[in-house]
Design a protein around this motif. Structure first.
Motif, PDB file in Angstrom:
ATOM      1  N   SER A 104      -7.986   7.964   7.929  1.00 34.52           N
ATOM      2  CA  SER A 104      -7.242   6.764   7.340  1.00 34.52           C
ATOM      3  C   SER A 104      -5.824   7.158   7.124  1.00 34.52           C
ATOM      4  O   SER A 104      -5.573   8.324   6.552  1.00 34.52           O
ATOM      5  CB  SER A 104      -7.839   6.005   6.201  1.00 34.52           C
ATOM      6  N   ARG A 105      -4.785   6.323   7.743  1.00 36.22           N
ATOM      7  CA  ARG A 105      -3.356   6.638   7.421  1.00 36.22           C
ATOM      8  C   ARG A 105      -3.048   6.835   5.698  1.00 36.22           C
ATOM      9  O   ARG A 105      -2.548   7.776   5.347  1.00 36.22           O
ATOM     10  CB  ARG A 105      -2.428   5.361   8.101  1.00 36.22           C
ATOM     11  N   TYR A 106      -3.646   5.866   5.195  1.00 41.27           N
ATOM     12  CA  TYR A 106      -3.349   5.723   3.680  1.00 41.27           C
ATOM     13  C   TYR A 106      -4.711   5.735   2.896  1.00 41.27           C
ATOM     14  O   TYR A 106      -5.867   5.167   3.467  1.00 41.27           O
ATOM     15  CB  TYR A 106      -2.630   4.561   3.234  1.00 41.27           C
ATOM     16  N   GLY A 107      -4.701   6.019   1.641  1.00 40.54           N
ATOM     17  CA  GLY A 107      -6.082   6.065   0.812  1.00 40.54           C
ATOM     18  C   GLY A 107      -5.795   5.969  -0.742  1.00 40.54           C
ATOM     19  O   GLY A 107      -4.702   6.280  -1.207  1.00 40.54           O
ATOM     20  N   ILE A 108      -6.594   5.307  -1.390  1.00 36.59           N
ATOM     21  CA  ILE A 108      -6.512   5.476  -2.929  1.00 36.59           C
ATOM     22  C   ILE A 108      -7.507   5.998  -3.379  1.00 36.59           C
ATOM     23  O   ILE A 108      -8.706   5.960  -3.356  1.00 36.59           O
ATOM     24  CB  ILE A 108      -6.480   3.867  -3.548  1.00 36.59           C
ATOM     25  N   ILE A 109      -7.173   7.235  -4.029  1.00 35.15           N
ATOM     26  CA  ILE A 109      -8.067   8.476  -3.968  1.00 35.15           C
ATOM     27  C   ILE A 109      -8.092   8.838  -5.705  1.00 35.15           C
ATOM     28  O   ILE A 109      -7.236   8.721  -6.334  1.00 35.15           O
ATOM     29  CB  ILE A 109      -7.496   9.627  -3.477  1.00 35.15           C
ATOM     30  N   GLY A 110      -9.485   9.545  -5.872  1.00 30.57           N
ATOM     31  CA  GLY A 110      -9.765   9.959  -7.073  1.00 30.57           C
ATOM     32  C   GLY A 110      -9.813   9.014  -8.380  1.00 30.57           C
ATOM     33  O   GLY A 110      -9.776   7.789  -8.430  1.00 30.57           O
ATOM     34  N   GLU A 111     -10.092   9.404  -9.558  1.00 30.06           N
ATOM     35  CA  GLU A 111     -10.261   8.753 -10.629  1.00 30.06           C
ATOM     36  C   GLU A 111      -9.231   7.725 -11.043  1.00 30.06           C
ATOM     37  O   GLU A 111      -9.336   6.965 -11.882  1.00 30.06           O
ATOM     38  CB  GLU A 111     -10.747   9.670 -11.770  1.00 30.06           C
ATOM     39  N   ASP A 112      -7.953   8.257 -10.654  1.00 30.38           N
ATOM     40  CA  ASP A 112      -6.865   7.802 -11.228  1.00 30.38           C
ATOM     41  C   ASP A 112      -6.123   6.909 -10.225  1.00 30.38           C
ATOM     42  O   ASP A 112      -5.274   6.342 -10.313  1.00 30.38           O
ATOM     43  CB  ASP A 112      -5.494   8.666 -11.667  1.00 30.38           C
ATOM     44  N   LEU A 113      -6.878   6.597  -8.973  1.00 28.04           N
ATOM     45  CA  LEU A 113      -6.530   5.829  -8.048  1.00 28.04           C
ATOM     46  C   LEU A 113      -5.288   6.003  -7.630  1.00 28.04           C
ATOM     47  O   LEU A 113      -4.330   5.314  -7.461  1.00 28.04           O
ATOM     48  CB  LEU A 113      -6.676   4.373  -8.316  1.00 28.04           C
ATOM     49  N   GLU A 114      -5.007   7.302  -6.906  1.00 28.40           N
ATOM     50  CA  GLU A 114      -3.781   7.737  -6.527  1.00 28.40           C
ATOM     51  C   GLU A 114      -3.436   7.438  -4.869  1.00 28.40           C
ATOM     52  O   GLU A 114      -4.329   7.647  -4.309  1.00 28.40           O
ATOM     53  CB  GLU A 114      -3.387   9.305  -6.967  1.00 28.40           C
ATOM     54  N   LEU A 115      -2.250   7.005  -4.567  1.00 31.06           N
ATOM     55  CA  LEU A 115      -2.162   6.696  -3.305  1.00 31.06           C
ATOM     56  C   LEU A 115      -1.674   8.058  -2.567  1.00 31.06           C
ATOM     57  O   LEU A 115      -0.806   8.715  -3.186  1.00 31.06           O
ATOM     58  CB  LEU A 115      -0.728   5.873  -3.237  1.00 31.06           C
ATOM     59  N   LYS A 116      -2.545   8.427  -1.594  1.00 34.85           N
ATOM     60  CA  LYS A 116      -2.317   9.468  -0.769  1.00 34.85           C
ATOM     61  C   LYS A 116      -2.266   8.718   0.705  1.00 34.85           C
ATOM     62  O   LYS A 116      -2.552   7.814   1.139  1.00 34.85           O
ATOM     63  CB  LYS A 116      -3.510  10.416  -0.857  1.00 34.85           C
ATOM     64  N   GLN A 117      -1.786  10.055   1.566  1.00 30.96           N
ATOM     65  CA  GLN A 117      -1.762   9.845   3.044  1.00 30.96           C
ATOM     66  C   GLN A 117      -2.636  10.644   3.899  1.00 30.96           C
ATOM     67  O   GLN A 117      -3.148  11.652   3.333  1.00 30.96           O
ATOM     68  CB  GLN A 117      -0.040   9.724   3.226  1.00 30.96           C
ATOM     69  N   ASN A 118      -2.763  10.282   5.319  1.00 30.96           N
ATOM     70  CA  ASN A 118      -3.271  11.279   6.079  1.00 30.96           C
ATOM     71  C   ASN A 118      -4.815  11.835   5.534  1.00 30.96           C
ATOM     72  O   ASN A 118      -5.015  12.849   5.369  1.00 30.96           O
ATOM     73  CB  ASN A 118      -2.566  12.487   6.511  1.00 30.96           C
ATOM     74  N   ILE A 119      -5.609  10.693   5.185  1.00 32.54           N
ATOM     75  CA  ILE A 119      -6.941  10.818   4.565  1.00 32.54           C
ATOM     76  C   ILE A 119      -8.005  11.329   5.760  1.00 32.54           C
ATOM     77  O   ILE A 119      -8.196  10.667   6.492  1.00 32.54           O
ATOM     78  CB  ILE A 119      -7.394   9.644   3.813  1.00 32.54           C
ATOM     79  N   GLU A 120      -8.671  12.480   5.375  1.00 31.24           N
ATOM     80  CA  GLU A 120      -9.848  13.105   6.115  1.00 31.24           C
ATOM     81  C   GLU A 120     -10.951  13.103   5.099  1.00 31.24           C
ATOM     82  O   GLU A 120     -10.967  13.731   4.095  1.00 31.24           O
ATOM     83  CB  GLU A 120      -9.566  14.025   6.920  1.00 31.24           C
TER      84      GLU A 120
END
Length: 390
Positions: A8-24
């Motif tokens: 995915s191009r972007y993702g909301i990741i981890g317990e603190d819901l952090e915005l990240k990019q280039n998700i695999e």
């Protein structure tokens, strides 16, 4: 070896819901995240200019309080008194549940789950009426369904309590007034023996201080549903006694019973979660639920300085919900080792268009603008369980 991979191009990741990019994401044979890779977003500005590549992956939603079997009776409570509709044993809902054919109720549950999945809900906590029969009805309706559900069963007499604990995921009490002295020790014993939760409606229609004090003193209940009329001192007791709280704001509005003291809840930094309550009254859309909560809070003059922000709203239907129902080891966020429960949103959809988008605006954009049709895929344990082709 991973069973499947997701990009995915972007993702909301981890317990603190952090915005990240280039998700695999790599998903193992058990439907868990075996490997998670991503990149930090180094620039403040976020570009959505690349057509057909702006997917956003977010955690699957957890609906913390549902009564799904009354789905067949939509708008039976419209403009009517709460107790006339939902109070057991003779509220309209309970009469309808008793007098409606089993096949209708089975279909009601199945259709309700279709709607939950279409709204990105991958897990729901159901307050199951009709005792043992109601629990078995739910299991029969969903025996071939991928959705994850937890049943909070309800007993009609003390002889059923142990059997309810064995069959269900815990108890779901309509009111603490239903717990008689002879029930208390049985419930405590079963709760400890089976390691299951007890949830209870309280103060939905009216604050009853003596009943609340008894609920706290008896130390049986783990999760309180509603608390619509609680005062700040009540919330403090909930925190002190390590209980958790689920709000159902739109249901409270539908039945005209009030709105919880969100100012005190935010002040005390309570990790509340959100439910949509009876399907006969409220559509199970958690984006609608947290938006309504936001609008009412703003009406009261609350803002970001009060602890009201878009990320915290999203936590109410993901990480907070998982924590409140002791599910955080397996769900609530996109993290290695947890179940691969996701929603994929298309940020190229027209309602997300904006001239400039930065990280500060990103979460408000998602919370305020996402519609059901923007959720293109709902994924549970790595399997696509709902997909929109348009």
């Amino acid at each position: 070896m991973p069973r499947s991979n997701l990009i995915s191009r972007y993702g909301i990741i981890g317990e603190d819901l952090e915005l990240k990019q280039n998700i695999e994401i790599s998903i193992d044979a058990e439907g868990r995240i075996s490997n998670l890779e991503f990149e930090d977003i180094k620039n403040d500005e976020i570009s959505l200019k690349e057509e057909n590549s702006n997917s956003l992956i977010i955690p699957g939603f957890i609906n913390s309080h549902v009564h799904i079997a009354d789905n067949f009776a939509k708008e039976g409570g419209y403009n009517r008194n709460l107790l006339d509709i939902v109070a057991p044993p003779n509220g309209l809902k309970h009469k309808l549940l008793r007098n409606t054919a089993k096949q209708v109720k089975l279909l009601s549950i199945k259709k309700g789950v279709e709607e939950l999945l279409s709204n990105g809900i991958t897990t729901f906590i159901d307050f199951r009426e009709e005792g043992i029969k109601g629990i078995n009805l739910m299991k029969e309706a969903l025996e071939d369904n991928e959705i994850i559900y937890k049943i909070q069963g309800r007993y009609s007499n003390e002889n059923e309590i142990e059997h309810i604990f064995k069959l269900a995921d815990g108890l779901g009490l309509s009111s603490y007034s239903k717990v008689k002295p002879t029930h208390q020790q049985i419930i405590k014993s079963c709760k400890n023996r089976f390691n299951k939760l007890v949830a209870c409606h309280d103060a939905e229609n009216k604050r009853k201080p003596e009943l609340f004090q008894k609920l706290i003193r008896d130390d049986i209940v783990d999760v309180i549903i509603h608390g619509t009329h609680y005062l700040e001192k009540d919330f403090r007791k909930i925190i002190k006694n390590k209980l958790t709280l689920v709000l159902c704001p739109r249901s409270n509005a539908y039945f005209g019973v009030g709105f919880p003291d969100i100012k005190a809840i935010l002040k005390l930094r309570m990790k509340i979660s959100i439910g949509t309550d009876n399907l006969m009254a409220i559509s199970p859309n958690l984006f609608d639920e947290i938006r309504y909560l936001y609008f009412r809070a703003r009406e009261m003059g609350l803002n970001n300085q009060s602890g009201l922000n878009a990320k915290e709203l999203l936590k109410m239907i993901t990480v907070n919900a998982a924590r409140n129902f002791k599910l955080k080891e397996s769900m609530g966020s996109i993290s290695e080792g947890k179940l691969a429960n996701f929603n994929i949103i298309n940020l190229n959809d027209s309602n997300f268009f904006t001239q400039r988008l930065n990280r500060k605006k990103f979460f408000p954009l998602i919370i305020q603008r996402t519609k059901t049709e923007n959720i293109k895929k709902t994924i549970i344990r790595g399997k696509v369980v709902h997909e929109r082709k348009y």
